[in-house]
Design an enzyme around this catalytic site. Structure first.
Site, PDB file in Angstrom:
ATOM      1  N   HIS A 197      32.196 100.925 -73.525  1.00 27.06           N
ATOM      2  CA  HIS A 197      32.902 101.032 -74.819  1.00 27.06           C
ATOM      3  C   HIS A 197      32.372 100.214 -75.946  1.00 27.06           C
ATOM      4  O   HIS A 197      32.990 100.150 -76.986  1.00 27.06           O
ATOM      5  CB  HIS A 197      34.606 100.967 -74.645  1.00 27.06           C
ATOM      6  CG  HIS A 197      35.034  99.416 -74.276  1.00 27.06           C
ATOM      7  ND1 HIS A 197      34.730  98.831 -73.331  1.00 27.06           N
ATOM      8  CD2 HIS A 197      35.505  98.553 -75.343  1.00 27.06           C
ATOM      9  CE1 HIS A 197      35.146  97.394 -73.609  1.00 27.06           C
ATOM     10  NE2 HIS A 197      35.643  97.143 -74.541  1.00 27.06           N
TER      11      HIS A 197
HETATM   12  C1  UD1 Z   1      38.458  96.867 -79.314  1.00 29.17           C
HETATM   13  C2  UD1 Z   1      37.964  95.529 -79.602  1.00 29.17           C
HETATM   14  C3  UD1 Z   1      37.249  95.166 -78.271  1.00 29.17           C
HETATM   15  C4  UD1 Z   1      37.700  95.281 -77.068  1.00 29.17           C
HETATM   16  C5  UD1 Z   1      38.430  96.846 -76.923  1.00 29.17           C
HETATM   17  C6  UD1 Z   1      39.351  96.820 -75.652  1.00 29.17           C
HETATM   18  C7  UD1 Z   1      37.392  94.643 -81.750  1.00 29.17           C
HETATM   19  C8  UD1 Z   1      36.277  94.499 -82.769  1.00 29.17           C
HETATM   20  N1  UD1 Z   1      36.967  95.314 -80.712  1.00 29.17           N
HETATM   21  O1  UD1 Z   1      37.382  97.735 -79.461  1.00 29.17           O
HETATM   22  O2  UD1 Z   1      36.859  93.686 -78.240  1.00 29.17           O
HETATM   23  O3  UD1 Z   1      37.039  95.395 -75.890  1.00 29.17           O
HETATM   24  O4  UD1 Z   1      39.279  97.099 -78.323  1.00 29.17           O
HETATM   25  O5  UD1 Z   1      39.314  98.242 -75.233  1.00 29.17           O
HETATM   26  O6  UD1 Z   1      38.562  94.389 -81.992  1.00 29.17           O
HETATM   27  N2  UD1 Z   1      40.956 104.689 -80.418  1.00 29.17           N
HETATM   28  C9  UD1 Z   1      41.954 105.761 -80.392  1.00 29.17           C
HETATM   29  N3  UD1 Z   1      42.905 105.289 -79.611  1.00 29.17           N
HETATM   30  C10 UD1 Z   1      43.507 104.032 -79.426  1.00 29.17           C
HETATM   31  C11 UD1 Z   1      42.187 103.257 -79.643  1.00 29.17           C
HETATM   32  C12 UD1 Z   1      41.166 103.443 -80.184  1.00 29.17           C
HETATM   33  O7  UD1 Z   1      41.711 106.934 -80.709  1.00 29.17           O
HETATM   34  O8  UD1 Z   1      44.368 103.918 -78.901  1.00 29.17           O
HETATM   35  C13 UD1 Z   1      39.684 105.404 -81.024  1.00 29.17           C
HETATM   36  C14 UD1 Z   1      39.461 105.310 -82.492  1.00 29.17           C
HETATM   37  O9  UD1 Z   1      38.729 106.468 -82.896  1.00 29.17           O
HETATM   38  C15 UD1 Z   1      39.061 103.969 -83.026  1.00 29.17           C
HETATM   39  C16 UD1 Z   1      38.051 103.806 -81.901  1.00 29.17           C
HETATM   40  O10 UD1 Z   1      38.649 104.452 -80.748  1.00 29.17           O
HETATM   41  O11 UD1 Z   1      38.626 104.168 -84.349  1.00 29.17           O
HETATM   42  C17 UD1 Z   1      37.743 102.331 -81.824  1.00 29.17           C
HETATM   43  O12 UD1 Z   1      38.683 101.515 -81.754  1.00 29.17           O
HETATM   44  P1  UD1 Z   1      39.055  99.979 -81.989  1.00 29.17           P
HETATM   45  O13 UD1 Z   1      40.243  99.323 -81.656  1.00 29.17           O
HETATM   46  O14 UD1 Z   1      38.566  99.821 -83.470  1.00 29.17           O
HETATM   47  O15 UD1 Z   1      37.973  99.353 -81.030  1.00 29.17           O
HETATM   48  P2  UD1 Z   1      37.424  99.372 -79.600  1.00 29.17           P
HETATM   49  O16 UD1 Z   1      36.206  99.983 -79.482  1.00 29.17           O
HETATM   50  O17 UD1 Z   1      38.636  99.926 -78.796  1.00 29.17           O
HETATM   51  N1  UDP Z   2      41.290  99.274 -67.666  1.00 25.91           N
HETATM   52  C1  UDP Z   2      42.219 100.315 -67.473  1.00 25.91           C
HETATM   53  N2  UDP Z   2      42.107 101.578 -67.513  1.00 25.91           N
HETATM   54  C2  UDP Z   2      40.711 102.054 -67.771  1.00 25.91           C
HETATM   55  C3  UDP Z   2      39.844 101.058 -68.034  1.00 25.91           C
HETATM   56  C4  UDP Z   2      40.274  99.854 -68.071  1.00 25.91           C
HETATM   57  O1  UDP Z   2      43.408  99.871 -67.236  1.00 25.91           O
HETATM   58  O2  UDP Z   2      40.781 103.343 -67.778  1.00 25.91           O
HETATM   59  C5  UDP Z   2      41.822  97.974 -67.749  1.00 25.91           C
HETATM   60  C6  UDP Z   2      41.039  97.146 -66.866  1.00 25.91           C
HETATM   61  O3  UDP Z   2      41.445  96.962 -65.386  1.00 25.91           O
HETATM   62  C7  UDP Z   2      41.041  95.593 -67.631  1.00 25.91           C
HETATM   63  C8  UDP Z   2      41.335  96.154 -69.142  1.00 25.91           C
HETATM   64  O4  UDP Z   2      41.541  97.580 -69.229  1.00 25.91           O
HETATM   65  O5  UDP Z   2      42.168  95.019 -67.279  1.00 25.91           O
HETATM   66  C9  UDP Z   2      39.928  95.817 -69.828  1.00 25.91           C
HETATM   67  O6  UDP Z   2      39.773  96.525 -71.073  1.00 25.91           O
HETATM   68  P1  UDP Z   2      38.470  96.854 -71.856  1.00 25.91           P
HETATM   69  O7  UDP Z   2      37.443  96.981 -70.935  1.00 25.91           O
HETATM   70  O8  UDP Z   2      38.895  98.026 -72.707  1.00 25.91           O
HETATM   71  O9  UDP Z   2      38.425  95.686 -72.850  1.00 25.91           O
HETATM   72  P2  UDP Z   2      37.588  94.111 -72.779  1.00 25.91           P
HETATM   73  O10 UDP Z   2      37.990  93.682 -71.479  1.00 25.91           O
HETATM   74  O11 UDP Z   2      36.348  94.660 -72.579  1.00 25.91           O
HETATM   75  O12 UDP Z   2      37.900  93.658 -73.946  1.00 25.91           O
END
Ligand code: UD1
Ligand code: UDP
Length: 358
Positions: free
Chosen positions: A201
């Site tokens: 991601h």
């Molecule tokens: C964010 C964090 C990243 C973290 C990740 C955990 C920042 C800069 N990035 O990245 O560090 O590892 O969360 O998962 O803060 N979206 C949905 N529904 C949701 C969430 C996201 O549809 O509930 C989609 C939307 O299109 C959104 C895109 O995912 O625009 C990106 O979401 P965003 O929260 O901006 O960044 P992440 O990639 O989730």
């Molecule tokens: N996780 C989850 N379901 C999924 C993928 C990840 O519950 O389908 C959990 C995972 O066990 C960990 C957390 O989400 O605790 C990690 O989140 P993510 O990889 O989105 O973010 P990061 O840790 O890179 O910020």
């Protein structure tokens, strides 16, 4: 003491799940959710599974760019902080929600505690790396997961008295979930250590070109072994918009709940991931972890041989994964490599905060 915890994304909810109930019991505690993650499978499911109470404030922020997202969160957080007047704001990790919480509190001269402080990938192309540096440098109490993170902060000139090496709150969350596994919920035919689990991601890995290249490598690897890939919603969007071809043995699912995910992780042959949190969980569960990145903030796991940096080049991924598929003893060595795991970080953080004289 009045404390506000600010959360916004999946990993923050999971990693703070052991700590927030302690704060509720011991302090005048409010939880603010920025709404950065809002879909059921990225947000509410974790509140249900981990038995967390409702947040006191949840924002509904729909922004198209990271700067407007962060700015909108700050405006909303400021309103709450001005109304509630907490003595301490607690943030976790490195997301835009964490940054928005820390910056807003610092502008209002409210003390800040940062959990998971000091982690560095030394890759400034990652938005999270800039967030980490900014958050650490405006925090008053820095809780680091390990000595590497502690030393990073010392090198950056942060006062040693403000840094507390406590371990990682995610360890407690993960060990607790290990007892509640439901790993066959997804597919009854899965056999232990006979599939690979994948997550992707990171912003760097989800440009259409980079994602295509990762998926191509997974398509080829999946000819030899089943791959389960719970797809983050950012990644899902890029896959759908670019019509990227997925082979049959590469099984895509919606993002999973925590128990299902930890269950699948614990029973997999190995995990391929670019996630930060999952690298730690793999180490705790003794699952070999191949990282789809060139660097990591959990460098000590690479040093001791618990994790391997695969990078993102298609040919290199295929070559290295085939090597591991043909060398079970290498995987077994990684599983057997002992890592010192510090438990009880949440209780330690609580007892340090309790004694703070604000
Ligand atoms: C964010 C964090 C990243 C973290 C990740 C955990 C920042 C800069 N990035 O990245 O560090 O590892 O969360 O998962 O803060 N979206 C949905 N529904 C949701 C969430 C996201 O549809 O509930 C989609 C939307 O299109 C959104 C895109 O995912 O625009 C990106 O979401 P965003 O929260 O901006 O960044 P992440 O990639 O989730
Ligand atoms: N996780 C989850 N379901 C999924 C993928 C990840 O519950 O389908 C959990 C995972 O066990 C960990 C957390 O989400 O605790 C990690 O989140 P993510 O990889 O989105 O973010 P990061 O840790 O890179 O910020």
């Amino acid at each position: 003491m009045k404390i506000i915890t600010i959360i916004g994304t999946r990993p923050e909810i999971i990693k703070l799940s052991p700590l927030m109930p302690i704060f509720d019991k011991e302090f005048n505690h409010k939880i603010v959710h920025t709404g950065q993650h809002y879909s059921y499978c990225m947000d509410k499911i974790f509140f249900e599974e981990l038995k967390l109470r409702k947040c006191d404030y949840t924002f509904n922020i729909i922004s198209n760019t990271p700067a407007s997202q962060t700015g909108d969160m700050m405006r909303n957080i400021e309103e709450v902080l001005l109304k509630e007047k907490p003595e301490l704001v607690v943030v976790q990790g490195d997301t835009n929600s964490t940054l928005a919480g820390a910056l807003t509190a610092s502008k209002l001269q409210i003390k800040i505690a940062h959990i998971e402080a000091g982690c560095r990938s030394f890759d400034r192309r990652m938005p999270e790396e800039i967030n980490r540096i900014l958050i650490d440098h405006c925090s008053d109490y820095l809780f680091t997961p390990d000595l590497t993170a502690f030393n990073n902060l010392i090198r950056e000139g942060i006062n040693k008295d403000n840094i507390h090496m406590v371990g990682n709150t995610s360890t407690d969350a993960c060990l607790r979930a290990r007892n509640l596994l439901n790993w066959k919920g997804l597919d009854e035919s899965l056999e232990k250590r006979n599939y690979i689990l994948v997550t992707v991601h990171r912003q760097e890995n989800t440009s259409p070109e980079n994602l295509k290249s990762i998926i191509n490598s997974l398509n080829i690897i999946s000819k030899n072994i089943k791959i389960i890939f719970p797809v983050h919603l950012r990644t899902r969007k890029v896959l759908d918009e670019n019509n990227i071809k997925i082979d049959e043995n590469l099984v895509l699912t919606d993002p999973l709940g925590y128990k299902d995910f930890i269950g699948l992780l614990a029973n997999s042959k190995f995990i391929m991931t670019d996630s930060g949190g999952i690298q730690e969980e793999a180490a705790i569960l003794n699952v070999p972890c191949l990282v789809l990145r060139d660097n990591t903030e959990w460098e000590y796991l690479v040093k001791i041989g618990k994790t391997v940096l695969l990078g993102t080049n298609e040919e290199k991924i295929i070559e290295q994964v085939n090597y591991f598929l043909n060398n079970e003893n290498e995987l077994e060595n990684m599983r057997n490599m002992k890592v010192k795991i510090k438990t009880g970080a949440s209780k330690t953080i609580f007892s340090i905060i309790k004694d703070i004289n604000l």
